[in-house]
Scaffold this active site. Structure first.
Site, short mmCIF file in Angstrom:
data_model
loop_
_atom_site.label_atom_id
_atom_site.label_comp_id
_atom_site.label_asym_id
_atom_site.label_seq_id
_atom_site.Cartn_x
_atom_site.Cartn_y
_atom_site.Cartn_z
N GLU A 184 -1.29 0.66 8.14
CA GLU A 184 -0.53 -0.46 7.58
C GLU A 184 0.58 0.03 6.66
O GLU A 184 1.70 -0.50 6.68
CB GLU A 184 -1.47 -1.39 6.81
CG GLU A 184 -0.77 -2.55 6.15
CD GLU A 184 -1.69 -3.35 5.25
OE1 GLU A 184 -1.21 -4.34 4.66
OE2 GLU A 184 -2.87 -2.99 5.13
N HIS A 186 3.06 -6.97 4.53
CA HIS A 186 1.74 -6.44 4.86
C HIS A 186 1.42 -6.64 6.34
O HIS A 186 2.11 -7.37 7.06
CB HIS A 186 0.66 -7.15 4.03
CG HIS A 186 0.69 -6.80 2.58
ND1 HIS A 186 -0.01 -5.74 2.06
CD2 HIS A 186 1.35 -7.36 1.54
CE1 HIS A 186 0.21 -5.66 0.76
NE2 HIS A 186 1.04 -6.63 0.42
N HIS A 242 0.82 -1.21 0.00
CA HIS A 242 0.00 0.00 0.00
C HIS A 242 0.86 1.27 0.00
O HIS A 242 2.06 1.22 -0.25
CB HIS A 242 -1.01 -0.03 1.15
CG HIS A 242 -1.76 -1.33 1.20
ND1 HIS A 242 -2.72 -1.68 0.27
CD2 HIS A 242 -1.67 -2.39 2.05
CE1 HIS A 242 -3.20 -2.89 0.54
NE2 HIS A 242 -2.57 -3.34 1.61
N GLU A 255 1.92 -11.57 5.90
CA GLU A 255 1.02 -10.79 6.75
C GLU A 255 1.61 -10.88 8.15
O GLU A 255 1.49 -11.91 8.82
CB GLU A 255 -0.40 -11.35 6.71
CG GLU A 255 -1.07 -11.30 5.35
CD GLU A 255 -1.64 -9.91 5.03
OE1 GLU A 255 -1.44 -8.99 5.85
OE2 GLU A 255 -2.28 -9.77 3.98
#
Length: 306
Positions: free
Chosen positions: A131, A186, A94, A267
């Site tokens: 994040e 992430h 992101h 993650e």
């Protein structure tokens, strides 16, 4: 990584959302713009690919640091270091500015088997730690470790873009530099009762521009090395809500589907879980997380057959 503002209301609903999502990270998000990550010295980032009949993204012009993404101005890796001659692409999931560019990040791009949003905003902790800030901080730490071991490290973005890059650009970054390995970092946004980390491997996908057949085997090896080293470095348990023994396999992520080099996602924890969030906000824990990721990459790149 779930919706930053509107958290899922039930686990079953979240699982249904997760199954159909899969933009630049592991799910679709719509949220307000996040606060920018702290600034650090600029480093290698990959320039946007040449225009095609349908450009991978309508991105801003590359910044000076992006223009050096092919290694210009970088000396050869010192001989004798364990990763000398190796190239690693790190993909911080992101971008803190994505929320201010909904038209750009919502534009769909081709991932071979489907069309997905260019990128998403990512999630955040309940008290607003984004994040995108977490991933950029961890990736910069990983870069420092790997460069000290002699690797050439390329970032898909280094806080020098207003938004993005799109998921197809993120995959193209590793392909373009013929990376020996690529990792997308992430934080997830699952229901608050869920916790732990997991590594996502590419499924075998042969459709359109996607053909993961050559990379599924080495990506699995990379994923297992990364899982074990991350657990050892951080003490974070395996995910209680997705995958099995810290491993998940997916066929709906453009960053994996379009990759031609060994690549996985990690993650690092569930940012909606209070215990995970507390750890992920701690700079000392992020230092250990970065070490775990770097150790996994080093183990993969120096292991048998590499």
């Amino acid at each position: 990584m779930a919706v930053a503002v509107l958290a899922p209301t039930c686990f079953a609903g979240w699982l249904g959302w997760h199954a159909v999502a899969g933009g630049g990270g592991t799910g679709g998000r719509t949220a307000a713009a996040s606060t920018p990550a702290a600034s650090t010295p600029a480093a290698s980032a990959v320039p946007p690919p040449p225009a095609t009949s349908e450009p991978p993204s309508a991105s801003p012009s590359p910044s000076p640091s992006e223009s050096k993404g092919q290694g210009q101005g970088q000396g050869a890796a010192p001989a004798g270091r364990p990763l000398a001659g190796r190239t690693v692409v790190l993909d911080p999931g992101h971008n803190p500015g994505n929320g201010a560019h909904p038209a750009e990040i919502n534009r769909r791009v081709d991932i071979g088997s489907a069309r997905k949003e260019c990128d998403t905003t990512g999630t955040e902790t309940d008290d607003g730690y984004p994040e995108a800030s977490f991933t950029l901080d961890v990736v910069r730490r990983v870069r420092t470790i790997l460069e000290a071991e002699g690797a050439r490290v390329v970032l898909t973005q280094d806080g020098d873009r207003a938004w993005g890059p799109c998921i197809d650009e993120r995959a193209a970054a590793g392909n373009r530099v013929h990376a020996d390995a690529a990792v997308s970092v992430h934080g997830d946004g699952a229901p608050a009762s869920a916790h732990g980390f997991h590594v996502i491997l590419p499924a075998r996908v042969v459709s359109g521009a996607a053909d993961t057949t050559p990379i599924t085997g080495p990506s699995r090896t990379l994923g297992l090395r990364l899982r074990d080293s991350f657990a050892a470095a951080t003490g974070e348990p395996f995910s209680t809500y997705l995958g099995h023994d810290g491993i998940d396999v997916r066929d709906d992520l453009g960053g994996l589907n379009l990759s031609k080099v060994p690549k996985v996602f990690i993650e690092c924890g569930n940012m909606r879980n209070s215990a995970d969030a507390r750890r992920m906000k701690d700079p000392e824990w992020r230092k250990r997380a970065a070490q775990g990721i770097a150790d996994g990459l080093t183990a993969f790149l120096t292991g048998p057959g590499r």
